[in-house]
Design a protein around this motif. Sequence first.
Motif, PDB file in Angstrom:
ATOM      1  N   GLU A 317       0.794  -1.113  -0.032  1.00 40.63           N
ATOM      2  CA  GLU A 317      -0.055  -0.015  -0.015  1.00 40.63           C
ATOM      3  C   GLU A 317       0.855   1.211  -0.086  1.00 40.63           C
ATOM      4  OE1 GLU A 317      -3.215  -0.634   2.550  1.00 40.63           O
ATOM      5  OE2 GLU A 317      -3.836   1.486   2.425  1.00 40.63           O
ATOM      6  N   TYR A 318       0.410   2.265  -0.206  1.00 40.23           N
ATOM      7  CA  TYR A 318       1.208   3.783  -0.297  1.00 40.23           C
ATOM      8  C   TYR A 318       0.085   4.721   0.151  1.00 40.23           C
ATOM      9  CZ  TYR A 318      -0.819   5.128  -4.777  1.00 40.23           C
ATOM     10  OH  TYR A 318      -1.777   5.785  -5.904  1.00 40.23           O
ATOM     11  N   TRP A 319       0.945   5.755   0.517  1.00 40.46           N
ATOM     12  CA  TRP A 319       0.179   6.844   1.541  1.00 40.46           C
ATOM     13  C   TRP A 319       0.645   8.104   0.971  1.00 40.46           C
ATOM     14  CZ3 TRP A 319       1.676   2.554   4.007  1.00 40.46           C
ATOM     15  CH2 TRP A 319       0.645   1.671   4.435  1.00 40.46           C
ATOM     16  N   THR A 320       0.054   9.295   0.489  1.00 38.20           N
ATOM     17  CA  THR A 320       0.470  10.186  -0.129  1.00 38.20           C
ATOM     18  C   THR A 320      -0.113  11.504   0.828  1.00 38.20           C
ATOM     19  OG1 THR A 320      -0.994  10.800  -1.838  1.00 38.20           O
ATOM     20  CG2 THR A 320       0.860   9.660  -2.462  1.00 38.20           C
ATOM     21  N   ASP A 321       0.377  12.626   0.691  1.00 35.83           N
ATOM     22  CA  ASP A 321      -0.314  14.090   1.329  1.00 35.83           C
ATOM     23  C   ASP A 321      -1.338  14.451   0.144  1.00 35.83           C
ATOM     24  OD1 ASP A 321       2.297  14.386  -0.288  1.00 35.83           O
ATOM     25  OD2 ASP A 321       1.622  16.340  -0.454  1.00 35.83           O
ATOM     26  N   PRO A 322      -2.327  15.396   0.498  1.00 37.24           N
ATOM     27  CA  PRO A 322      -3.182  15.890  -0.016  1.00 37.24           C
ATOM     28  C   PRO A 322      -2.804  16.538  -1.634  1.00 37.24           C
ATOM     29  CG  PRO A 322      -3.603  16.749   2.003  1.00 37.24           C
ATOM     30  CD  PRO A 322      -2.395  15.891   1.821  1.00 37.24           C
ATOM     31  N   GLY A 323      -1.612  17.272  -1.469  1.00 38.94           N
ATOM     32  CA  GLY A 323      -1.023  17.663  -2.506  1.00 38.94           C
ATOM     33  C   GLY A 323      -0.078  16.706  -3.391  1.00 38.94           C
ATOM     34  N   LYS A 324      -0.171  15.485  -3.174  1.00 37.32           N
ATOM     35  CA  LYS A 324       0.693  14.632  -3.863  1.00 37.32           C
ATOM     36  C   LYS A 324       1.946  14.685  -3.937  1.00 37.32           C
ATOM     37  CE  LYS A 324      -3.149  11.596  -5.544  1.00 37.32           C
ATOM     38  NZ  LYS A 324      -3.956  12.028  -4.225  1.00 37.32           N
ATOM     39  N   ARG A 325       2.663  15.396  -2.967  1.00 34.80           N
ATOM     40  CA  ARG A 325       3.981  15.784  -3.206  1.00 34.80           C
ATOM     41  C   ARG A 325       4.875  14.569  -2.842  1.00 34.80           C
ATOM     42  NH1 ARG A 325       5.117  21.761  -1.155  1.00 34.80           N
ATOM     43  NH2 ARG A 325       4.020  22.900  -3.009  1.00 34.80           N
ATOM     44  N   TYR A 326       4.289  13.627  -2.208  1.00 33.53           N
ATOM     45  CA  TYR A 326       5.388  12.747  -1.287  1.00 33.53           C
ATOM     46  C   TYR A 326       4.692  11.651  -1.094  1.00 33.53           C
ATOM     47  CZ  TYR A 326       9.381  11.917   1.660  1.00 33.53           C
ATOM     48  OH  TYR A 326      10.494  11.181   2.444  1.00 33.53           O
ATOM     49  N   ALA A 327       5.491  10.354  -1.007  1.00 35.12           N
ATOM     50  CA  ALA A 327       4.939   9.429  -0.874  1.00 35.12           C
ATOM     51  C   ALA A 327       5.635   8.372   0.252  1.00 35.12           C
ATOM     52  CB  ALA A 327       4.695   8.319  -1.978  1.00 35.12           C
ATOM     53  N   VAL A 328       4.710   7.620   1.361  1.00 34.71           N
ATOM     54  CA  VAL A 328       5.355   6.644   2.017  1.00 34.71           C
ATOM     55  C   VAL A 328       4.783   5.365   1.491  1.00 34.71           C
ATOM     56  CG1 VAL A 328       5.287   5.750   4.389  1.00 34.71           C
ATOM     57  CG2 VAL A 328       5.407   8.140   3.864  1.00 34.71           C
ATOM     58  N   ILE A 329       5.544   4.243   1.097  1.00 35.43           N
ATOM     59  CA  ILE A 329       5.326   3.043   0.427  1.00 35.43           C
ATOM     60  C   ILE A 329       5.634   1.976   1.369  1.00 35.43           C
ATOM     61  CG2 ILE A 329       5.136   1.855  -1.868  1.00 35.43           C
ATOM     62  CD1 ILE A 329       6.296   4.438  -3.103  1.00 35.43           C
ATOM     63  N   LEU A 330       4.776   1.063   1.250  1.00 33.98           N
ATOM     64  CA  LEU A 330       5.070  -0.207   2.050  1.00 33.98           C
ATOM     65  C   LEU A 330       4.947  -1.402   1.210  1.00 33.98           C
ATOM     66  CD1 LEU A 330       5.203  -1.501   5.080  1.00 33.98           C
ATOM     67  CD2 LEU A 330       2.627  -1.884   4.932  1.00 33.98           C
ATOM     68  N   PHE A 331       6.175  -2.030   1.270  1.00 35.43           N
ATOM     69  CA  PHE A 331       6.331  -3.287   0.546  1.00 35.43           C
ATOM     70  C   PHE A 331       6.667  -4.306   1.439  1.00 35.43           C
ATOM     71  CE2 PHE A 331       8.502   0.331  -1.863  1.00 35.43           C
ATOM     72  CZ  PHE A 331       8.014   0.201  -3.158  1.00 35.43           C
ATOM     73  N   LYS A 332       6.470  -5.906   0.850  1.00 36.93           N
ATOM     74  CA  LYS A 332       6.580  -6.863   1.529  1.00 36.93           C
ATOM     75  C   LYS A 332       7.263  -7.888   0.779  1.00 36.93           C
ATOM     76  CE  LYS A 332       3.862 -10.302   4.019  1.00 36.93           C
ATOM     77  NZ  LYS A 332       2.500 -10.572   4.420  1.00 36.93           N
ATOM     78  N   LEU A 333       8.460  -8.596   1.313  1.00 35.07           N
ATOM     79  CA  LEU A 333       9.234  -9.320   0.801  1.00 35.07           C
ATOM     80  C   LEU A 333       8.682 -10.604   0.251  1.00 35.07           C
ATOM     81  CD1 LEU A 333      12.141  -9.930  -0.414  1.00 35.07           C
ATOM     82  CD2 LEU A 333      12.811 -10.642   1.665  1.00 35.07           C
ATOM     83  N   ARG A 334       8.604 -10.903  -1.055  1.00 34.97           N
ATOM     84  CA  ARG A 334       7.838 -12.015  -1.456  1.00 34.97           C
ATOM     85  C   ARG A 334       8.516 -13.466  -1.126  1.00 34.97           C
ATOM     86  NH1 ARG A 334       6.270  -9.145  -6.435  1.00 34.97           N
ATOM     87  NH2 ARG A 334       8.495  -9.314  -7.070  1.00 34.97           N
ATOM     88  N   GLU A 335       7.850 -14.558  -1.162  1.00 31.90           N
ATOM     89  CA  GLU A 335       8.399 -15.692  -1.013  1.00 31.90           C
ATOM     90  C   GLU A 335       9.065 -16.000  -2.043  1.00 31.90           C
ATOM     91  OE1 GLU A 335       7.933 -17.591   2.001  1.00 31.90           O
ATOM     92  OE2 GLU A 335       6.071 -16.148   2.701  1.00 31.90           O
ATOM     93  N   SER A 336      10.411 -16.608  -2.005  1.00 34.61           N
ATOM     94  CA  SER A 336      11.268 -16.873  -3.402  1.00 34.61           C
ATOM     95  C   SER A 336      10.671 -18.236  -3.936  1.00 34.61           C
ATOM     96  CB  SER A 336      12.646 -16.718  -3.170  1.00 34.61           C
ATOM     97  OG  SER A 336      13.100 -17.492  -2.101  1.00 34.61           O
TER      98      SER A 336
END
Length: 336
Positions: A317-336
């Motif tokens: 998932e990701y989250w941004t500010d109302p002005g879409k200036r910046y993002a905080v993105i959550l990643f998960k390491l896949r099973e290989s």
Amino acid sequence: MTRHHPGTAAVATGNKYEIIGADVPDETLFKGDLLVASLSELPRSVNPIYYYDDTGSLLFERLCNEETYYLFRTERGILAEYAKTIAGITGPVSLIELGSGNAEKTTLLIDAYAGSHGLTSYAAVDINRSILERAAENILSVSSDLNFLGIVGTYQTGLAEIKSLVGPKLLFCLGSTIGNMHDDELDNLLLSARSALAPGDYFLVGIDLDKETKILEAAYNNQTAILTNLCVLEHLNWRFGADFDLFQFRHVAFHNKSLYRMESHLEAMQDQVININKLEFSFQIKKGELIRTEIMRKVEINAFSEMLGGYGFRQVEYWTDPGKRYAVILFKLRES
Ligand SMILES: C[S@@+](CC[C@H](N)C(=O)[O-])C[C@H]1O[C@@H](n2cnc3c(N)ncnc32)[C@H](O)[C@@H]1O
């Protein structure tokens, strides 16, 4: 979080607070041969690690308060709003931060995790020893029961240390720090992050988004940004006995639109010879020639997540500010 070995050296110990790696010789972190190589090649450059001596770390804190430097405030706003959501998605994890700085924004995550899951440990990796002491103060002021582990080192040496931590983890990197890395450095970091984590672990990245030139150039051309850039030369002077004259260089920062990045440079104001005495290296620089000191990537979320996908990190998932200036993105390491 359980650590399998005691680490390289503890300079401050107690129940809650330990800093390791402080006895690692500076030469292994600030490598003179790499500096010589980067100043010899054209276009010349200096690794952004040289922004962060004690003076530079204080200046970075000041930069974060500059009116035009929207990055800090914007990321803090996103974390204030979504830290609990992030903690809810990952569940209980150990928190490990790369390039923590003073960890001011991290306190929001610590608070959310402590409230949701009773967080007990946080590890911070940073090249600057004194900023880790400040990070400890900030973190322990919001969660005095927490175990704080500071790791003095580079991202690479820090990631090697955290391999010995067991249990589910959230590795994170805020402040768009990842955006300062060139392709080969980013490749190294992502490979090392992948090998330090286990499938199912999380990776959270705060990253600046591409936007209008006017906003970007204002963020990197304020008084503190100018001073911070010139202080890179002062760092090289004290660390390596160089003789850069700060009055003979000027700050230049511009938006390189086609490469999706801002770039900071120092431009020579006249022809001059620079001696770096401790490295027994001299070079001639011509008036108008640039030394690149930093790149700051400005990304597009899908392209960035796709790139991390190539290393096994799936965007959750990701989250941004109302002005879409910046993002905080959550990643998960896949099973290989
Ligand atoms: C852009 S600042 C971000 C600080 C903090 N995360 C924030 O968001 O305010 C980058 C931080 O990474 C650290 N740093 C820079 N290069 C590093 C490297 N190669 N290895 C470890 N730490 C590094 C600096 O000392 C600094 O504290």
